[in-house]
Design an enzyme around this catalytic site. Structure first.
Site, PDB file in Angstrom:
ATOM      1  N   HIS A 185      -6.873   1.897   1.880  1.00  0.00           N
ATOM      2  CA  HIS A 185      -7.899   0.872   1.693  1.00  0.00           C
ATOM      3  C   HIS A 185      -9.044   1.189   2.654  1.00  0.00           C
ATOM      4  O   HIS A 185      -8.899   2.053   3.526  1.00  0.00           O
ATOM      5  CB  HIS A 185      -7.338  -0.535   1.928  1.00  0.00           C
ATOM      6  CG  HIS A 185      -6.554  -0.686   3.217  1.00  0.00           C
ATOM      7  ND1 HIS A 185      -5.980  -1.849   3.612  1.00  0.00           N
ATOM      8  CD2 HIS A 185      -6.269   0.200   4.204  1.00  0.00           C
ATOM      9  CE1 HIS A 185      -5.368  -1.695   4.772  1.00  0.00           C
ATOM     10  NE2 HIS A 185      -5.533  -0.454   5.145  1.00  0.00           N
ATOM     11  N   ARG A 216      -3.620   5.750  -3.474  1.00  0.00           N
ATOM     12  CA  ARG A 216      -2.315   5.090  -3.507  1.00  0.00           C
ATOM     13  C   ARG A 216      -1.306   6.024  -4.155  1.00  0.00           C
ATOM     14  O   ARG A 216      -1.610   6.655  -5.166  1.00  0.00           O
ATOM     15  CB  ARG A 216      -2.369   3.791  -4.316  1.00  0.00           C
ATOM     16  CG  ARG A 216      -3.415   2.785  -3.849  1.00  0.00           C
ATOM     17  CD  ARG A 216      -2.921   1.933  -2.703  1.00  0.00           C
ATOM     18  NE  ARG A 216      -4.019   1.194  -2.088  1.00  0.00           N
ATOM     19  CZ  ARG A 216      -4.472   0.013  -2.510  1.00  0.00           C
ATOM     20  NH1 ARG A 216      -3.912  -0.560  -3.542  1.00  0.00           N
ATOM     21  NH2 ARG A 216      -5.448  -0.583  -1.882  1.00  0.00           N
ATOM     22  N   ALA A 265     -13.932 -10.829   6.099  1.00  0.00           N
ATOM     23  CA  ALA A 265     -13.822  -9.488   5.539  1.00  0.00           C
ATOM     24  C   ALA A 265     -13.426  -9.613   4.082  1.00  0.00           C
ATOM     25  O   ALA A 265     -12.821 -10.605   3.685  1.00  0.00           O
ATOM     26  CB  ALA A 265     -12.772  -8.670   6.294  1.00  0.00           C
ATOM     27  N   TRP A 269       0.849  -1.194   0.000  1.00  0.00           N
ATOM     28  CA  TRP A 269       0.000   0.000   0.000  1.00  0.00           C
ATOM     29  C   TRP A 269       0.885   1.246   0.000  1.00  0.00           C
ATOM     30  O   TRP A 269       1.230   1.760   1.051  1.00  0.00           O
ATOM     31  CB  TRP A 269      -0.893   0.012   1.242  1.00  0.00           C
ATOM     32  CG  TRP A 269      -1.899  -1.095   1.254  1.00  0.00           C
ATOM     33  CD1 TRP A 269      -3.132  -1.077   0.667  1.00  0.00           C
ATOM     34  CD2 TRP A 269      -1.783  -2.371   1.881  1.00  0.00           C
ATOM     35  NE1 TRP A 269      -3.772  -2.272   0.890  1.00  0.00           N
ATOM     36  CE2 TRP A 269      -2.978  -3.086   1.626  1.00  0.00           C
ATOM     37  CE3 TRP A 269      -0.785  -2.998   2.633  1.00  0.00           C
ATOM     38  CZ2 TRP A 269      -3.202  -4.378   2.100  1.00  0.00           C
ATOM     39  CZ3 TRP A 269      -1.014  -4.282   3.096  1.00  0.00           C
ATOM     40  CH2 TRP A 269      -2.214  -4.954   2.829  1.00  0.00           C
ATOM     41  N   VAL A 294      -6.188 -10.673   7.697  1.00  0.00           N
ATOM     42  CA  VAL A 294      -7.045 -11.863   7.627  1.00  0.00           C
ATOM     43  C   VAL A 294      -6.205 -13.133   7.740  1.00  0.00           C
ATOM     44  O   VAL A 294      -5.026 -13.135   7.430  1.00  0.00           O
ATOM     45  CB  VAL A 294      -7.867 -11.902   6.312  1.00  0.00           C
ATOM     46  CG1 VAL A 294      -8.967 -10.869   6.324  1.00  0.00           C
ATOM     47  CG2 VAL A 294      -6.972 -11.772   5.103  1.00  0.00           C
ATOM     48  N   GLN A 336     -13.440   1.678  -3.265  1.00  0.00           N
ATOM     49  CA  GLN A 336     -13.508   0.308  -2.751  1.00  0.00           C
ATOM     50  C   GLN A 336     -14.806   0.102  -2.008  1.00  0.00           C
ATOM     51  O   GLN A 336     -15.481   1.043  -1.594  1.00  0.00           O
ATOM     52  CB  GLN A 336     -12.377   0.069  -1.745  1.00  0.00           C
ATOM     53  CG  GLN A 336     -11.066  -0.307  -2.372  1.00  0.00           C
ATOM     54  CD  GLN A 336     -10.116  -0.883  -1.343  1.00  0.00           C
ATOM     55  OE1 GLN A 336     -10.363  -0.844  -0.144  1.00  0.00           O
ATOM     56  NE2 GLN A 336      -9.016  -1.428  -1.825  1.00  0.00           N
TER      57      GLN A 336
END
Lengths: 804, 423
Positions: free
Chosen positions: B252, B278, B391, B232, B335, B292
């Protein structure tokens, strides 16, 4: 990462076509971004491995030689112009009809043999360029010595090189052996370990060097080995070929071994010329203020005390984990090598390499986190190879500074957790198989698995980490699709978003095209549309590292974006244009995140379209903008009041504040022609701004309702004379508030007139006045009486008189 | 028997019945417009009141007929025949609907049509001849009415035929321009995504675009010196707070996982739409500002198979009912397990056709997803042994590009009408 299939094949058999291999790898291991097939065009019959038996001068040419080669069926003579052809070499040999890259044109073409300077040639000894391996056409390609004479070249050195993108937490996948282990787990094939055997001399490494870690927080382990009797030179062809295919440049046998082992295991290594290490000691420590080191790339690096250095008795010899220093580099004259294989704190390596703007293959691996135990593994492998390819004699033992070996983590994974997370159970035997294949130790205790991750997997620390290992190898295709169960969360009312989205739909319905603009703009554009006196909006937040200077400031107004879009589209649009954007104004807030104030901003202007879609003589004007706002607010359930008010960047006298009750909710105005001009707009252009926060406060949850009356309205048209400066709204306000015995009165303006027949300083406003009672049909007499009362009130309150 | 009739042939009054000139208009039977006007109480009524009075006055002035029934029946019948002949001839000559209406008023007018007056005078006829006379007059009336109706039908048919043939439209001419705006393709796609997830019970939540570094990175397990930060590239806000740069443009929507869980207790089922940024060079598939949608579901019993089911429903809703999905292993620090979801390529006809979208793999990467990392649940105060969650994050531009076959992501924020008006 480049992953040559031939190299991978050392450790695991792969008999899948490239596309299927890529799919299996992508599903379970890491993303395959593409692959290159080497030797696709090499005909197995026509392009083969040959041995050079002899090299003789060409009778008619100084720069050509006659090479005698053996392709397995007796000696053949070929004419060759390569300077490096030598007896005993294994070479690639092509006969008539082979498809090769033409050395001059660079195109794929069929080999045709002809006599060269009067000598017939039986074939051609090939360069890398002719084989399509590189652009090198200087000399012939020398093949690894173990290639079988007469074998098809594609079998000897053909390959598939995969381009793989691995993960930020998986240094082990940056080693081809580590990758092979995963492939073996996925395909069920056995894994073959690389050979790590070597002989050791009498002398102990610790007689040569001592290691003292002065910064154990940054250097977790430092191993050093000593190899004497090194014969410096190029590394063997097979090693060079592999390095090249993996994307590295061969340097010399010692450096190539360190790179080879790094590519193989994922563990970076560094070779020092032992004789250049001062004081026979190594001290990993923080740099001292003012220290510098010239790294191998010949750049002098300024060091700071947060950086870990590898130092000898006198000073820095390497930036730990990133790059060695020129002062201790191995060279042609090196006799003894000190081989460093160490383990550093990942964050420290990353900080240092960011600060020095120096990224290397080593730093990329260290920053992902490598298990300290991999150091001795890589030492063994490197010593094996150094003995093989550099004639070295390893001293016995490692000098191993490992202040606090980490205990092996032990993870208890309840079997039920697998199903809790995934939704499916995985059978115990399959759990064991997968984990063992990946190098984990597994024991079952009751309803749980006791799992010990291998040293190369520091990323696995929690039961769910193990669950991921299981499911990715077990296969995500075996995961079913199910539907979320359980209660739904309570719905939170989101009035502002509701109004905002409704306004968005309405604006589009009213003929405005929605645009979305970059939210970062320039100070110049902002200053055209935002007054310097507006404390909320001046001093916009700036990006420290914008993508471009015109995208430096977070916009505190959407006006500039819309006017820019209008101007840009005017180049190719003839007729009226209407744009809107829904966004936020980023209003700086002291020591906090900015207030992101939601707003709708719209611009419109240009010639209205006629019947035949051609711009007509009539232009959009202020009242188009106002009409849009009235309709939009009307549908939202409120009626806006428009008050003449000057606004920055707007044309005075053509500018209004929109308010509802006491709340000001927006602006409708003509953009000041000077401001429009600054955006290269040379026509009247109008602007709407509506802020959703005040709007949301005044919008009723549901509109007022009253049933349609059963009784007809009576309508009277009135022409009223008023002072020219009296706004029409003043008349309407009086009429709206006039009360006459339960009769509702409403009025619309339908004309404004000044000129002949109306005295100077006055204007005539034509009103359609409607009278209605809820309980009866109004008689003519009723209407006349109410009208008289209304006219008296209008005259008293604002001096309006009926026009004769 | 002799019946003498004195027929006061009334001159046709000078009133002008409102004759509809448009044959397509409802055929007015010349209902007295005065009555109609009075019934419909529109504002117009007051304006018209005086004109109506005029008309009434003139109507009242018209004479009432008197009859002499002394003439013999045969004479009367002859007279009726003559009347019929005269009326039908007059009807033949009546010109257009106006002429027909005038004819109707003259002969059949309710107040003083020539036939009407005769019928009205019947009551004065001697009882013995009244029936026969009445029959004849009523037959005549029916004949005249029938003829009038036939004339009108035929005229209407002629007019319609002319409208269809001579006045036929060139339907290929352009329509009259209307002004209608459109929603930006990203908005449209976002709305469709929101709808798809809303159907599955997801609520919408929004968070700030300018975000604290600790939410954007640290809270989602991307510490300062972690190589995952390379995933990122960040645009930082150049404002120091307590000597540190703490604000950035969120890279994000994932920090909102934290924001949501800080504010609510399980069950959580939210989607978070919004812009992200970004610090990267743009090309046909990279843009520095992007949109997003983040999804988060946390509760007891949320399983990875639910994630797959949810995304499967989403993929089918957005890309077609016959879509298939697969999960690939992937890595996102927040995650565990982490996956990328791909859909089967619906753009290339067959493998090996040089598909520029799926690169002949047959699969198109669409989004990243996974099970919420237990540390993130614990940090939010949730018991990670009891609650699990998933997620996901979808790039809206990517979805829009796939849906419409848009080849270059940079079109989205150039605001070129030639692009925007295609959606």
């Amino acid at each position: 990462m480049k992953l040559p299939l031939s190299w991978l094949g050392d450790y695991v058999d792969v008999d899948l076509p490239p596309a299927e291999f890529a799919t299996r790898v992508t599903d379970a291991i890491a993303e395959v971004e593409g692959w290159e097939v080497i030797g696709e065009q090499w005909d197995p019959e026509l392009v083969r491995v040959a041995e050079v038996l002899a090299v003789d001068p060409h009778p008619n040419a100084d720069r050509l030689v006659l090479a005698t080669v053996n392709v397995g069926d007796g000696p053949k003579t070929v004419v060759c112009g390569a300077p490096n052809v030598a007896s005993g070499q294994k070479v690639a040999f092509a006969t008539e009809g082979a498809m090769l890259i033409d050395g001059h044109s660079g195109k794929l073409s069929k080999l045709k043999l002809r006599a060269i300077r009067g000598v017939d040639s039986a074939g051609m000894v090939l360069s890398e360029k002719e084989l399509g391996l590189s652009d090198d056409h200087e000399g012939i390609l020398e093949l690894p010595g173990d290639c079988a004479i007469g074998a098809p070249l594609v079998e000897a050195i053909g390959d598939v090189v995969f381009d793989v993108s691995t993960w930020a937490n998986r240094a082990d996948l940056l080693g081809i052996f580590g990758f092979a282990r995963e492939v073996a787990a996925v395909t069920g094939q056995p894994l073959r370990e690389p050979d790590r055997s070597y002989s050791q001399s009498e002398r102990s490494a610790s007689d040569f060097v001592s290691v003292t870690i002065e910064a154990p927080d940054l250097c977790r382990r430092f191993t050093a080995s000593i190899i004497e009797g090194i014969e410096m030179g190029p590394s063997p062809a097979w090693m060079q070929q592999r390095l090249i295919r993996a994307g590295m440049r061969p340097i010399n046998n010692v450096v190539d071994v360190t790179n080879y082992v790094m590519l193989e295991t994922g563990q970076p290594l560094h070779a020092f010329d032992y004789d250049l290490v001062r004081g026979a000691e190594i001290r990993p420590r923080r740099a001292r203020p003012g220290e510098t080191l010239t790294t191998l790339d010949d750049i002098e690096r300024d060091l700071d005390p947060d950086m870990l250095m590898i130092c000898d008795g006198e000073g820095p010899v390497a930036v730990a984990g990133i790059m060695g220093g020129g002062n201790s580099e191995v060279s042609e004259s090196t006799k003894t090598v000190l081989l460093e294989v160490a383990n550093f704190h990942p964050g420290s390596i990353r900080r240092t390499s960011t600060q020095l703007k120096l990224r290397s293959e080593a730093s990329l691996r260290f920053e992902k986190g490598i298990g300290p135990d991999l150091a001795s593994y890589a030492q063994d492998r490197a010593l094996h190879l150094l003995e093989q390819v550099a004639g070295g004699r390893p001293a016995s033992g490692l000098v191993d500074a490992f202040p606090t070996p980490l205990p092996s983590p032990r993870i208890t994974l309840p079997a039920a957790r697998i199903e809790q997370v995934l939704g499916i159970p995985i059978e115990a035997g399959e759990v064991r198989r997968i984990l063992v294949a990946l190098g984990f130790d597994v024991a079952e205790s009751g309803d749980a698995f006791e799992v010990m991750p291998p040293f190369w997997r520091p990323d696995v620390a929690l039961p769910d980490d193990v669950v991921e290992e299981l499911i990715r190898i077990y296969g995500y295709e075996n995961l079913p699709t199910t539907v979320l169960r359980g209660a739904l969360p309570e719905a939170q009312p989101r009035p502002l978003e509701r109004v905002r989205e409704q306004a968005r739909e309405l604006a589009a319905g009213l003929g405005f095209q929605e645009v979305v603009s970059y939210t970062l703009t320039s100070e110049e554009i902002l200053s055209r549309v935002v007054p310097s006196t507006d404390e909320d909006r001046t001093g916009p937040l700036a990006a420290m590292n914008p993508v471009a200077s015109q995208h430096t400031y977070l916009r505190t107004s959407l006006r500039g974006s819309l006017l820019s879009a209008y101007a840009a589209n005017r180049h190719h649009e003839d007729a009226a244009m209407r744009f809107f954007e829904v966004g936020v104004e980023y209003l700086p807030t002291e020591a906090d995140l900015p207030h992101e104030r939601p707003v709708l901003c719209a611009v419109l202007g240009g010639q209205r379209l006629e019947r035949w879609e051609r711009p007509g003589p009539e232009r959009l004007d202020f009242f188009d903008a106002k009409g849009a706002v009235e309709t939009l607010l009307g549908v939202l359930g409120v009626e806006g009041a428009f008050t003449a008010e000057e606004h920055f960047a707007m044309l005075p006298g053509h500018s209004a504040t929109v308010s509802i009750g006491d709340d000001s909710v927006g602006v409708v105005a003509q953009v000041h022609p000077d401001v429009a001009g600054a955006f290269d707009i040379e026509e009247p252009v109008f602007l709407i701004e509506l802020w959703f926060e005040p709007l949301t406060r005044v919008i009723p949850e549901r509109p007022d309702y009253s049933p349609p009356s059963r009784y007809p309205e009576a309508r009277r048209d009135l022409a009223l004379l008023v002072p020219a400066e009296t706004p029409a709204s003043a008349l309407l306000d009086v009429i709206r508030t006039h009360r006459a015995r339960g009769v509702r009165i409403a009025a619309d303006v339908f004309d404004e007139y000044r000129g002949e027949g109306v005295a100077a300083g006055q204007k005539s406003l034509a009103l359609a006045v409607r009278f209605r009672a809820d309980d009866r049909t109004l008689s003519e007499k009723d209407v006349v009486r109410i009208e008289q009362g209304l006219l008296r009130r209008l005259e008293q309150d604002i001096g309006a008189t009926l026009r004769a | 028997m002799l019946v003498t009739i004195f027929v006061p042939w009334l001159a046709n009054g000078d009133r002008k019945p409102a004759a509809p000139s448009n044959p397509l208009a409802p055929q007015s039977r010349a209902a007295p417009c005065g009555r109609q006007t009075r019934k419909v109480k529109t504002p117009l009524a007051l304006h018209r009141a005086f004109a109506f009075g005029d008309w009434l006055l003139s109507a009242r002035l018209s004479r009432s007929p008197t009859y002499n029934f002394t003439q013999p029946m045969s004479t009367i019948e002859a007279e009726i025949d003559a009347l019929r002949t005269e009326a039908l001839e007059a009807l033949t000559e009546a010109d257009g609907e106006a002429g027909r209406e005038a004819w109707r008023a003259e002969w059949l007018g309710r107040k003083d049509g020539r036939l009407t007056l005769r019928l009205r005078a019947l009551k004065d006829a001697p009882p013995e001849s009244r029936a026969a006379l009445g029959k004849s007059l009523n037959e005549l009336k029916a004949t005249l009415e029938g003829e009038l109706e036939a004339r009108r039908d035929s005229a209407r048919a002629d007019a319609l035929a002319a409208l269809s043939a001579d006045a036929a439209l060139d339907v290929t001419l352009p329509g009259r321009p209307q002004s209608l705006g459109r929603l930006h393709p990203v908005t449209q796609t976002m709305n469709d995504c929101i709808d798809a997830f809303a159907e599955m019970g997801f609520r919408v939540f929004e968070g700030p675009e300018v975000e604290w570094s600790r939410y954007n990175f640290d809270a989602v397990r991307i510490p300062d010196d972690h190589p995952a930060r390379d995933m990122w590239d960040t645009i930082w806000i150049d404002t120091l707070i307590e000597g540190e740069r703490q604000m950035l443009l969120r890279t994000h929507t994932s920090p909102n996982q934290i924001r949501v869980m800080e504010q609510t207790e399980p069950p959580v089922r939210v989607i978070v739409p919004g812009k992200c940024y970004r610090q990267e060079a743009t090309d046909a598939s990279h843009e520095w500002m992007l949109t997003q949608i983040e999804g988060l579901a946390v509760d007891e019993g949320v399983r990875m198979s639910d994630l797959k089911g949810t995304l499967y429903a989403f993929a089918r809703r957005l890309f077609g009912e016959d879509r298939r999905i697969i999960f690939h292993h992937s890595y996102f620090p927040f995650v565990e397990p982490g996956v990328e979801m791909a859909i089967d390529c619906f753009l290339c006809a067959e493998p090996g056709s040089d598909c520029r979208t799926c690169h002949d793999t047959g699969w198109i990467e669409v989004l990243g997803a996974g099970m919420v990392h237990p540390e993130i649940l614990e940090n939010a105060g949730y018991d990670s042994s009891r609650y699990t969650g998933f997620a996901f994050g979808v790039g809206i531009e990517r979805v829009a590009m796939l849906r419409w076959g848009i080849e270059d992501i940079r079109h989205f924020y150039q605001n070129d009408l030639r692009f925007l008006r295609q959606f």
